[in-house]
Design a protein around this motif. Structure first.
Motif, PDB file in Angstrom:
ATOM      1  N   ALA A 225      -1.727 -16.381   7.936  1.00 21.36           N
ATOM      2  CA  ALA A 225      -2.559 -15.954   6.815  1.00 21.36           C
ATOM      3  C   ALA A 225      -2.276 -16.841   5.610  1.00 21.36           C
ATOM      4  O   ALA A 225      -3.192 -17.318   4.944  1.00 21.36           O
ATOM      5  N   VAL A 226      -0.978 -17.070   5.348  1.00 21.27           N
ATOM      6  CA  VAL A 226      -0.537 -17.919   4.237  1.00 21.27           C
ATOM      7  C   VAL A 226       0.713 -18.649   4.707  1.00 21.27           C
ATOM      8  O   VAL A 226       1.564 -18.061   5.367  1.00 21.27           O
ATOM      9  N   GLU A 227       0.833 -19.925   4.365  1.00 26.01           N
ATOM     10  CA  GLU A 227       2.040 -20.697   4.663  1.00 26.01           C
ATOM     11  C   GLU A 227       2.643 -21.231   3.369  1.00 26.01           C
ATOM     12  O   GLU A 227       1.927 -21.494   2.406  1.00 26.01           O
ATOM     13  N   GLY A 228       3.981 -21.397   3.385  1.00 25.08           N
ATOM     14  CA  GLY A 228       4.637 -22.130   2.312  1.00 25.08           C
ATOM     15  C   GLY A 228       5.275 -21.289   1.231  1.00 25.08           C
ATOM     16  O   GLY A 228       5.629 -21.807   0.177  1.00 25.08           O
ATOM     17  N   GLY A 229       5.461 -19.990   1.450  1.00 24.57           N
ATOM     18  CA  GLY A 229       5.955 -19.126   0.393  1.00 24.57           C
ATOM     19  C   GLY A 229       7.467 -19.068   0.295  1.00 24.57           C
ATOM     20  O   GLY A 229       8.196 -19.373   1.230  1.00 24.57           O
ATOM     21  N   GLU A 230       7.945 -18.686  -0.895  1.00 21.64           N
ATOM     22  CA  GLU A 230       9.341 -18.303  -1.100  1.00 21.64           C
ATOM     23  C   GLU A 230       9.500 -16.831  -0.722  1.00 21.64           C
ATOM     24  O   GLU A 230       8.507 -16.122  -0.495  1.00 21.64           O
ATOM     25  N   MET A 231      10.736 -16.345  -0.657  1.00 25.65           N
ATOM     26  CA  MET A 231      10.979 -14.984  -0.192  1.00 25.65           C
ATOM     27  C   MET A 231      10.224 -13.946  -1.011  1.00 25.65           C
ATOM     28  O   MET A 231       9.538 -13.073  -0.454  1.00 25.65           O
ATOM     29  N   ASP A 232      10.328 -13.999  -2.337  1.00 24.07           N
ATOM     30  CA  ASP A 232       9.661 -12.990  -3.167  1.00 24.07           C
ATOM     31  C   ASP A 232       8.160 -13.000  -2.949  1.00 24.07           C
ATOM     32  O   ASP A 232       7.513 -11.941  -2.854  1.00 24.07           O
ATOM     33  N   ALA A 233       7.581 -14.193  -2.863  1.00 19.59           N
ATOM     34  CA  ALA A 233       6.140 -14.296  -2.668  1.00 19.59           C
ATOM     35  C   ALA A 233       5.731 -13.753  -1.295  1.00 19.59           C
ATOM     36  O   ALA A 233       4.714 -13.055  -1.165  1.00 19.59           O
ATOM     37  N   VAL A 234       6.511 -14.081  -0.259  1.00 19.93           N
ATOM     38  CA  VAL A 234       6.196 -13.603   1.079  1.00 19.93           C
ATOM     39  C   VAL A 234       6.218 -12.078   1.124  1.00 19.93           C
ATOM     40  O   VAL A 234       5.302 -11.442   1.655  1.00 19.93           O
ATOM     41  N   LEU A 235       7.258 -11.480   0.560  1.00 19.62           N
ATOM     42  CA  LEU A 235       7.353 -10.014   0.589  1.00 19.62           C
ATOM     43  C   LEU A 235       6.223  -9.363  -0.206  1.00 19.62           C
ATOM     44  O   LEU A 235       5.671  -8.337   0.206  1.00 19.62           O
ATOM     45  N   ARG A 236       5.873  -9.949  -1.339  1.00 15.30           N
ATOM     46  CA  ARG A 236       4.770  -9.388  -2.131  1.00 15.30           C
ATOM     47  C   ARG A 236       3.450  -9.480  -1.371  1.00 15.30           C
ATOM     48  O   ARG A 236       2.645  -8.544  -1.389  1.00 15.30           O
ATOM     49  N   LEU A 237       3.219 -10.594  -0.694  1.00  9.00           N
ATOM     50  CA  LEU A 237       1.989 -10.753   0.090  1.00  9.00           C
ATOM     51  C   LEU A 237       1.948  -9.763   1.246  1.00  9.00           C
ATOM     52  O   LEU A 237       0.883  -9.207   1.569  1.00  9.00           O
ATOM     53  N   VAL A 238       3.092  -9.522   1.869  1.00  8.90           N
ATOM     54  CA  VAL A 238       3.136  -8.532   2.944  1.00  8.90           C
ATOM     55  C   VAL A 238       2.859  -7.136   2.390  1.00  8.90           C
ATOM     56  O   VAL A 238       2.107  -6.352   2.987  1.00  8.90           O
ATOM     57  N   GLU A 239       3.473  -6.803   1.262  1.00  8.80           N
ATOM     58  CA  GLU A 239       3.230  -5.494   0.644  1.00  8.80           C
ATOM     59  C   GLU A 239       1.759  -5.295   0.312  1.00  8.80           C
ATOM     60  O   GLU A 239       1.251  -4.168   0.365  1.00  8.80           O
ATOM     61  N   THR A 242      -1.533  -8.799   3.151  1.00  6.54           N
ATOM     62  CA  THR A 242      -2.132 -10.102   3.454  1.00  6.54           C
ATOM     63  C   THR A 242      -1.803 -10.531   4.877  1.00  6.54           C
ATOM     64  O   THR A 242      -2.581 -11.252   5.512  1.00  6.54           O
ATOM     65  N   GLY A 243      -0.671 -10.109   5.394  1.00  6.23           N
ATOM     66  CA  GLY A 243      -0.228 -10.441   6.737  1.00  6.23           C
ATOM     67  C   GLY A 243       1.122  -9.812   6.982  1.00  6.23           C
ATOM     68  O   GLY A 243       1.574  -8.964   6.192  1.00  6.23           O
ATOM     69  N   VAL A 244       1.786 -10.221   8.058  1.00  5.85           N
ATOM     70  CA  VAL A 244       3.116  -9.703   8.377  1.00  5.85           C
ATOM     71  C   VAL A 244       4.095 -10.870   8.346  1.00  5.85           C
ATOM     72  O   VAL A 244       3.700 -12.039   8.363  1.00  5.85           O
ATOM     73  N   ALA A 245       5.393 -10.550   8.311  1.00  6.67           N
ATOM     74  CA  ALA A 245       6.422 -11.589   8.274  1.00  6.67           C
ATOM     75  C   ALA A 245       7.643 -11.128   9.040  1.00  6.67           C
ATOM     76  O   ALA A 245       7.928  -9.920   9.115  1.00  6.67           O
ATOM     77  N   VAL A 246       8.372 -12.092   9.596  1.00  7.09           N
ATOM     78  CA  VAL A 246       9.651 -11.817  10.264  1.00  7.09           C
ATOM     79  C   VAL A 246      10.758 -12.050   9.241  1.00  7.09           C
ATOM     80  O   VAL A 246      10.920 -13.159   8.725  1.00  7.09           O
ATOM     81  N   ARG A 257       7.550  -0.032   0.067  1.00  4.23           N
ATOM     82  CA  ARG A 257       6.185  -0.399   0.442  1.00  4.23           C
ATOM     83  C   ARG A 257       6.140  -1.218   1.725  1.00  4.23           C
ATOM     84  O   ARG A 257       5.068  -1.594   2.183  1.00  4.23           O
ATOM     85  N   LEU A 258       7.301  -1.500   2.302  1.00  3.17           N
ATOM     86  CA  LEU A 258       7.350  -2.257   3.549  1.00  3.17           C
ATOM     87  C   LEU A 258       7.630  -1.333   4.724  1.00  3.17           C
ATOM     88  O   LEU A 258       8.466  -0.433   4.652  1.00  3.17           O
ATOM     89  N   ARG A 259       6.933  -1.568   5.816  1.00  9.53           N
ATOM     90  CA  ARG A 259       7.218  -0.889   7.075  1.00  9.53           C
ATOM     91  C   ARG A 259       7.992  -1.861   7.964  1.00  9.53           C
ATOM     92  O   ARG A 259       7.640  -3.034   8.060  1.00  9.53           O
ATOM     93  N   ARG A 260       9.032  -1.375   8.605  1.00  5.83           N
ATOM     94  CA  ARG A 260       9.840  -2.218   9.482  1.00  5.83           C
ATOM     95  C   ARG A 260       9.548  -1.908  10.938  1.00  5.83           C
ATOM     96  O   ARG A 260       9.561  -0.749  11.349  1.00  5.83           O
ATOM     97  N   THR A 261       9.300  -2.944  11.706  1.00  8.31           N
ATOM     98  CA  THR A 261       9.072  -2.820  13.147  1.00  8.31           C
ATOM     99  C   THR A 261       9.995  -3.797  13.859  1.00  8.31           C
ATOM    100  O   THR A 261       9.996  -4.998  13.554  1.00  8.31           O
ATOM    101  N   THR A 262      10.783  -3.297  14.793  1.00  7.75           N
ATOM    102  CA  THR A 262      11.726  -4.178  15.484  1.00  7.75           C
ATOM    103  C   THR A 262      11.025  -4.922  16.603  1.00  7.75           C
ATOM    104  O   THR A 262      10.009  -4.479  17.138  1.00  7.75           O
ATOM    105  N   LEU A 263      11.589  -6.068  16.936  1.00  7.21           N
ATOM    106  CA  LEU A 263      11.050  -6.898  18.005  1.00  7.21           C
ATOM    107  C   LEU A 263      11.786  -6.629  19.310  1.00  7.21           C
ATOM    108  O   LEU A 263      12.994  -6.394  19.322  1.00  7.21           O
ATOM    109  N   LEU A 264      11.054  -6.670  20.403  1.00  9.81           N
ATOM    110  CA  LEU A 264      11.640  -6.532  21.738  1.00  9.81           C
ATOM    111  C   LEU A 264      11.216  -7.734  22.582  1.00  9.81           C
ATOM    112  O   LEU A 264      10.016  -7.962  22.754  1.00  9.81           O
ATOM    113  N   PRO A 265      12.198  -8.532  23.079  1.00  7.69           N
ATOM    114  CA  PRO A 265      13.640  -8.412  22.828  1.00  7.69           C
ATOM    115  C   PRO A 265      13.969  -8.770  21.379  1.00  7.69           C
ATOM    116  O   PRO A 265      13.200  -9.484  20.728  1.00  7.69           O
ATOM    117  N   PRO A 266      15.104  -8.294  20.868  1.00  7.47           N
ATOM    118  CA  PRO A 266      15.413  -8.497  19.450  1.00  7.47           C
ATOM    119  C   PRO A 266      15.765  -9.940  19.128  1.00  7.47           C
ATOM    120  O   PRO A 266      16.240 -10.684  19.982  1.00  7.47           O
TER     121      PRO A 266
END
Length: 315
Positions: A225-239, A242-246, A257-266
């Protein structure tokens, strides 16, 4: 009686020769002789047998000299200990610590450590560099940082660095939580994640590399959805959905305001404390190093987000 006089006397007792003692002390022989005479005058007794010498032409100490010698050595040792203690104290009152960390570690770990360190050592100047692990390693090797919290890549870090693994931290998927229900933990596979658009960090972030490597290993292609962000910007965009992030589990603390979903396998990453192996650690940097390790050993459980964080350094 002065410490300088005692130092001259100890040097003379060690080498048993005025000329060699003066050379050891870096002074002219007449200067050393006058100081020894002044010490003898103050003590009221001769310390050296000037009229006779041993078999090898060495000066002998008088009984008074033999009695004074141990006390002189102790006084000089105590003086050196005092100088060392004061130097260390001054170092912790007027030093500087240049700390580097990845943005996620600045949010989830380092902020508390810096606060505690500043409270205990308010006169030490703290400099914080927030960057990706690759750039932090570069700055360490250039001598621009004293210590850094970095992520250990699969290939390891530069052998010129001293590495102390601290934490193993799980990476989870962050997405927007649009309702008011509690932040529930779900799970998804990487194939399921690939159906979502990613908000991706800029080049140099370990989180970017680990995410893209996981996609490659699974034979999947990411959608951005968006590339090139810093941490604060990425989290704000996810909130803002705009998209999801690992992101690391520790990032979710304090972000309702963030939902956490774990990955399988982790997916996991290893956090380490790094510094140059060939550079002596300053007193100020060592104090910061010790406080960080102490904090990590006693890290409180982050039950509010059910974080999967394993402390690797317990000693």
């Amino acid at each position: 009686m002065t410490l300088l006089q005692l130092a001259y006397f100890v040097a003379l007792a060690d080498v048993r020769n005025f000329t060699r003692a003066a050379e050891r002390c870096g002074v002219a022989q007449p200067t050393l002789s006058r100081q020894i005479q002044a010490l003898e005058a103050e003590l009221g007794a001769a310390l050296v047998e000037r009229g006779r010498s041993g078999a090898r032409g060495e000066l002998a100490l008088t009984p008074a000299g033999e009695a004074v010698l141990p006390a002189a050595r102790r006084m000089l040792a105590d003086s050196e200990d005092a100088r060392t203690a004061v130097a260390e104290l001054i170092g912790l009152r007027s030093g500087r610590v240049r700390v580097g960390a990845t943005p996620s570690l600045c949010l989830g770990l380092l902020a508390d450590v810096l606060r505690l360190f500043h409270e205990q050592h308010p006169e030490i100047h703290l400099e914080l560099s927030e960057n990706g692990s690759q750039l932090l390693v570069r700055d360490l090797l250039r001598g621009e940082l004293d210590v850094a919290l970095v992520i250990v890549p699969p290939s390891g870090l530069d052998p010129a660095l001293s590495i102390k693994p601290l934490l193993r931290e799980r990476l989870s998927v962050a997405s927007a939580r649009a309702d008011s229900t509690p932040n529930r933990r779900g799970s998804m596979t990487l194939a399921e994640l690939s159906r979502h658009e990613l908000v991706m960090f800029r080049q140099g972030y370990d989180l970017r590399e680990v995410t893209l490597r996981a996609y490659r290993d699974a034979g999947l292609s990411p959608k951005f959805a968006v590339e090139g962000g810093e941490m604060d910007a990425v989290l704000r965009l996810v909130e803002n959905d705009t998209g999801v992030a690992v992101v690391p589990d520790l990032v979710f603390a304090g972000r309702p305001r963030l939902r956490r979903t774990t990955l399988l396998p982790p997916l996991y990453r290893t956090v380490a404390l790094a510094q140059r192996a060939d550079v002596a650690t300053t007193h100020a940097a060592l104090a910061f190093h010790d406080m960080l390790l102490s904090y990590v050993r006693t890290m409180p459980a982050i039950g509010s987000v059910d974080a999967d964080v394993t402390v690797l350094h317990r000693q």
